[in-house]
Enzyme design. Sequence first.
Site, PDB file in Angstrom:
ATOM      1  N   ASP A 155       0.864  -1.340  -0.104  1.00 23.01           N
ATOM      2  CA  ASP A 155       0.097  -0.114  -0.062  1.00 23.01           C
ATOM      3  C   ASP A 155       0.931   1.185  -0.054  1.00 23.01           C
ATOM      4  OD1 ASP A 155      -2.152  -1.612  -0.023  1.00 23.01           O
ATOM      5  OD2 ASP A 155      -2.818  -0.809   2.017  1.00 23.01           O
TER       6      ASP A 155
ATOM      7  N   HIS B   3      -5.213   9.682   1.188  1.00 24.69           N
ATOM      8  CA  HIS B   3      -5.771   9.203   2.444  1.00 24.69           C
ATOM      9  C   HIS B   3      -6.681  10.435   2.867  1.00 24.69           C
ATOM     10  CE1 HIS B   3      -3.921   5.491   4.138  1.00 24.69           C
ATOM     11  NE2 HIS B   3      -3.569   5.615   3.053  1.00 24.69           N
TER      12      HIS B   3
ATOM     13  N   HIS C  69       3.975  -2.319   3.294  1.00 24.90           N
ATOM     14  CA  HIS C  69       3.895  -0.759   2.666  1.00 24.90           C
ATOM     15  C   HIS C  69       5.314  -0.564   1.908  1.00 24.90           C
ATOM     16  CE1 HIS C  69       0.850  -0.747   5.640  1.00 24.90           C
ATOM     17  NE2 HIS C  69       0.093   0.383   5.038  1.00 24.90           N
TER      18      HIS C  69
END
Length: 242
Positions: free
Chosen positions: A54, A109, A200
Amino acid sequence: MRRGRALLAAAAAPVAVAAWHIVPAATWLPPVRAALFPALDGRGSPRHVALTFDDGPDVRSTPHFLRELDHLGVRATFFLQGAAVRRHPALVRTMAAAGHELAVHCWEHQPPWLPRPVAERRDLERAVLALRETAGTEPRWYRPPFGVLTATRWRAARRLGLRPVLWTAWGRDWRARADTDSVLSDLCKRLTGGATVLLHDSDRNSAPGSWNVTLAALPYLVARCRAAGWGIGPLAEHGAGG
């Protein structure tokens, strides 16, 4: 009396909308996903582990992951932020050319708690368009920021033909205190054949420099999967449902 009932109904309406919005976020809890939504939990072929990352693309860190994955002979699924895709198009094209699967994480985000049906749809549309125009690929998968799949996010993804998927095992590699051992230990709590792994490749929303820990843990994770007889690769090869 009628006025009182009307006032109560008016007061209850926002509560009902908020409940409708947030109740699906219970799928963040692994037992709920595993029991009720195995596809959302990332369950696929028992002979395969899906490797996903991610928060990229990140010009500081993602190229290191690409080199390590190439060295290991592994391809992965990258859940990308649309705004970063627009900022780093050459890197995105390099990822696609290397055979990695590109998926949608978000535009940027955003906190998930307030209903934002129009904004959620617009942001996802922008992210899908960014990937389509930059890499020439049609994204298939969607993972929401923070793993919180609200009703508005779920609905927006489905309208765009995206399949929501969270994860089975995560390394909690975003933490400031994470190290290689802790990442591997957290992963192994739910790492089985058929699992989807969350890591990540950027510290954009994580502790500064945390991607170094993830990168160091990567060869050990791949070796563990191969020793168990599991293939490891992108979601496209995982046999997961939508």
